[in-house]
Structures are given as C-alpha cells and as structure tokens.
Design a protein around this motif. Structure first.
Motif, short mmCIF file in Angstrom:
data_model
loop_
_atom_site.label_atom_id
_atom_site.label_comp_id
_atom_site.label_asym_id
_atom_site.label_seq_id
_atom_site.Cartn_x
_atom_site.Cartn_y
_atom_site.Cartn_z
N LEU A 89 0.86 -1.24 -0.48
CA LEU A 89 -0.02 0.00 0.20
C LEU A 89 1.01 1.58 0.20
CD1 LEU A 89 -2.92 1.35 -0.11
CD2 LEU A 89 -2.47 1.41 2.49
N GLU A 90 2.31 0.89 0.81
CA GLU A 90 2.39 2.01 0.97
C GLU A 90 3.46 2.55 -0.61
OE1 GLU A 90 5.87 1.43 4.27
OE2 GLU A 90 3.93 1.97 5.89
N ALA A 91 3.59 1.53 -1.41
CA ALA A 91 4.22 1.95 -2.86
C ALA A 91 3.43 2.27 -3.62
CB ALA A 91 4.57 -0.07 -3.10
N ILE A 92 2.51 2.37 -3.11
CA ILE A 92 1.07 3.04 -4.01
C ILE A 92 1.35 4.49 -3.59
CG2 ILE A 92 -1.12 2.68 -4.96
CD1 ILE A 92 -1.10 0.16 -4.68
N THR A 93 0.98 4.90 -2.81
CA THR A 93 0.57 5.86 -2.06
C THR A 93 1.81 6.62 -2.04
OG1 THR A 93 0.44 5.28 0.03
CG2 THR A 93 -1.56 5.16 -1.17
N HIS A 94 2.63 6.61 -1.18
CA HIS A 94 3.76 7.73 -0.89
C HIS A 94 4.47 8.03 -1.93
CE1 HIS A 94 4.57 5.69 3.38
NE2 HIS A 94 3.23 5.83 3.59
N PRO A 95 4.75 7.49 -2.83
CA PRO A 95 5.50 8.58 -4.50
C PRO A 95 4.39 9.10 -4.89
CG PRO A 95 6.35 5.86 -4.48
CD PRO A 95 4.81 6.25 -3.42
N ARG A 96 3.29 9.03 -4.82
CA ARG A 96 2.06 9.73 -5.40
C ARG A 96 2.10 11.05 -4.34
NH1 ARG A 96 1.02 5.25 -7.34
NH2 ARG A 96 0.11 5.14 -9.26
N VAL A 97 2.30 11.02 -2.94
CA VAL A 97 1.96 11.86 -2.40
C VAL A 97 2.96 12.60 -2.00
CG1 VAL A 97 2.14 12.45 0.15
CG2 VAL A 97 0.27 10.84 -0.04
N ARG A 98 4.40 12.30 -2.32
CA ARG A 98 5.44 13.10 -1.94
C ARG A 98 5.01 14.07 -3.99
NH1 ARG A 98 7.80 8.46 -0.39
NH2 ARG A 98 8.63 7.79 -2.57
N ALA A 99 4.80 13.23 -4.53
CA ALA A 99 4.73 14.24 -5.96
C ALA A 99 3.49 15.07 -5.75
CB ALA A 99 4.20 12.92 -7.13
N TRP A 100 2.32 14.96 -5.10
CA TRP A 100 1.58 15.84 -4.86
C TRP A 100 1.66 17.03 -3.66
CZ3 TRP A 100 -0.93 18.31 -0.67
CH2 TRP A 100 -2.49 18.28 -1.44
N LEU A 101 2.80 16.83 -3.35
CA LEU A 101 3.15 17.60 -2.36
C LEU A 101 4.12 18.78 -3.43
CD1 LEU A 101 4.07 16.00 0.69
CD2 LEU A 101 2.26 17.92 0.94
N ARG A 102 4.98 18.02 -3.71
CA ARG A 102 6.07 18.96 -5.00
C ARG A 102 5.22 19.77 -6.01
NH1 ARG A 102 10.12 14.30 -7.26
NH2 ARG A 102 8.85 14.46 -8.89
N GLU A 103 4.45 18.86 -6.29
CA GLU A 103 3.87 19.88 -7.48
C GLU A 103 3.37 21.07 -7.02
OE1 GLU A 103 0.77 17.10 -8.93
OE2 GLU A 103 1.91 16.03 -9.76
N ARG A 104 2.88 20.65 -5.43
CA ARG A 104 2.03 22.30 -5.08
C ARG A 104 3.56 23.08 -4.56
NH1 ARG A 104 -0.95 18.66 -6.18
NH2 ARG A 104 -2.83 18.93 -6.34
N VAL A 105 4.57 22.85 -3.88
CA VAL A 105 5.23 24.42 -4.02
C VAL A 105 6.69 23.99 -4.84
CG1 VAL A 105 8.10 23.46 -3.48
CG2 VAL A 105 6.22 22.39 -1.38
N MET A 106 6.12 23.62 -6.36
CA MET A 106 6.38 24.00 -7.36
C MET A 106 5.68 25.43 -7.59
SD MET A 106 9.04 22.66 -8.14
CE MET A 106 9.70 23.44 -9.60
N ALA A 107 4.49 25.26 -7.54
CA ALA A 107 3.07 26.18 -7.74
C ALA A 107 2.78 26.98 -6.78
CB ALA A 107 2.36 25.83 -8.24
N ASP A 108 4.11 27.12 -5.90
CA ASP A 108 3.71 28.45 -4.87
C ASP A 108 4.26 29.46 -5.13
OD1 ASP A 108 2.48 28.51 -1.72
OD2 ASP A 108 4.11 28.85 -1.79
N ARG A 109 4.16 30.68 -5.24
CA ARG A 109 4.48 32.04 -5.10
C ARG A 109 4.90 32.67 -3.85
NH1 ARG A 109 6.04 28.91 -8.24
NH2 ARG A 109 5.42 29.45 -10.83
N GLY A 110 4.40 31.93 -2.79
CA GLY A 110 4.71 33.05 -1.49
C GLY A 110 6.23 32.81 -1.74
#
Length: 207
Positions: A89-110
């Motif tokens: 389960l972690e092999a499925i979810t954890h990389p996707r969670v990290r990618a989700w967080l990274r995408e938001r960091v890359m889009a953040d302009r604060g």
C-alpha cells in the motif's frame, strides 16, 4: 539530487497529538500556505485516480465502499499486522503523496511555504529538497493524555499508537527548529510569530 523550487520550504512534523494542526492554523492565519500530506493521501486515492486504480488492482474491489471510494476501515484491517500488504500500500500511495506535495511547492509563489508531514522522520530521505525542518514536540505523557481525551481511547491503545511512530529523539535530531508544546495552546502564538519572521528572513536571504 536537490530539487529546484521557487521559494523556501519548511517541513512541519511532530508526533501524534503534539499539536501540528494548531501550529499549521497559526501559520495559515499569517498568510502562509500549508500543504498537508494527510490531504494529499486522500487526494491521490480519490475516485478516478491512478492511485485508487492501483490499489484495486493489487487488493481487489473489496477495499471499495458502495460509492466506489476507498473504504479506509477495510483497508486498515487488510494491512494491520501484515507488513507485506502494508508495504504494498505504501509503495502505491507514498510516491504519489510526495509528487502531490512537490507539485504544490513548485506552483507556490509565497516567500515560503510549509509541508505538514506527520511521518517526515520515517521518510525524510525522500524530502532532502526541503530547506528546513520544524518539529512540534511534546512529552509522551502529554501526547498520551491528549490522545485519550481526543479519541476517547484507553492508555494502552494511546501507548501503542505513539510507539508505532518514529521515536521522539529521532525527530528532534532532524529538527532545525522546535516548538515545545506541552502547555496551553495560546503559548503557540508567540512561537509561531517568531518563526514566521525568521523564515521570511531566511527566504529573503535565499538560504
């Protein structure tokens, strides 16, 4: 490899019932964007997502509820005490969670943003691209008391929940900053205000 990002990134973590949400709310009140790994974990297995499809492919449709969403209670029962299933389960979810967080960091302009990651200590090797780590800390006795009151559970279960996480000492070793939160929640106001000023200065300095 260090991941480039437009702003300064602080990982916020801490043990269960240490007060992470209370601290997050105070940063948000100052206009800081907080991206939560728990929110990401729900988003990446939402109906129609690749994450949910991968879970069904591995575990079968028995982990879905009548509405086609992930039945979290059934999933917990499936992986509880089964390391192989938990790791699948972690092999499925954890990389996707990290990618989700990274995408938001890359889009953040604060000038800076926070990543609220409860299991940062267990997965910190995957987050080497963050600039700083803030740990919300409380003695285990305080955590137990809060958990028992918050979740209506007994002391034995509260102890087991705490023991399933990384040791307090391990989290503190990773910390650049620590907020000690064993007292009244109102004491967090000054601590967060001080750190907000520090992070703005660090972000401006580009460190």
């Amino acid at each position: 490899m260090t991941l480039p990002h437009p702003g300064y990134v602080v990982a916020l973590t801490g043990g269960i019932a240490a007060g992470k949400s209370a601290v997050s709310r105070r940063f948000e009140a100052m206009g800081v964007h907080v991206y939560d790994a728990d929110v990401a974990a729900r988003e990446v297995v939402a109906p129609g997502s690749e994450g949910l499809a991968a879970i069904v492919d591995h575990f079968g449709t028995g982990v879905l509820d009548a509405g086609g969403q992930l039945d979290r209670a059934a999933m917990r029962q499936r992986v509880f005490g089964n390391d192989a299933e938990r790791k699948a389960l972690e092999a499925i979810t954890h990389p996707r969670v990290r990618a989700w967080l990274r995408e938001r960091v890359m889009a953040d302009r604060g000038p800076y943003c926070l990543l609220a990651i409860p299991l940062f200590a267990e997965n910190h090797d995957h987050y080497r691209w963050v600039d700083r780590v803030l740990v919300i800390d409380a003695p285990e006795a305080v955590q137990r008391e809060r958990l028992m009151r918050r979740d209506g559970i007994d002391e034995a279960l509260a102890r087991r929940m705490i023991e399933r996480q990384a040791r307090r000492e391990h989290r503190l070793l990773l910390a650049h900053d620590v907020i000690e939160n064993s007292g009244d929640e109102s004491a967090l106001d000054r601590a967060v205000a001080d750190l907000h000023a520090r992070y703005l200065a660090l972000a401006q300095a580009g460190r």
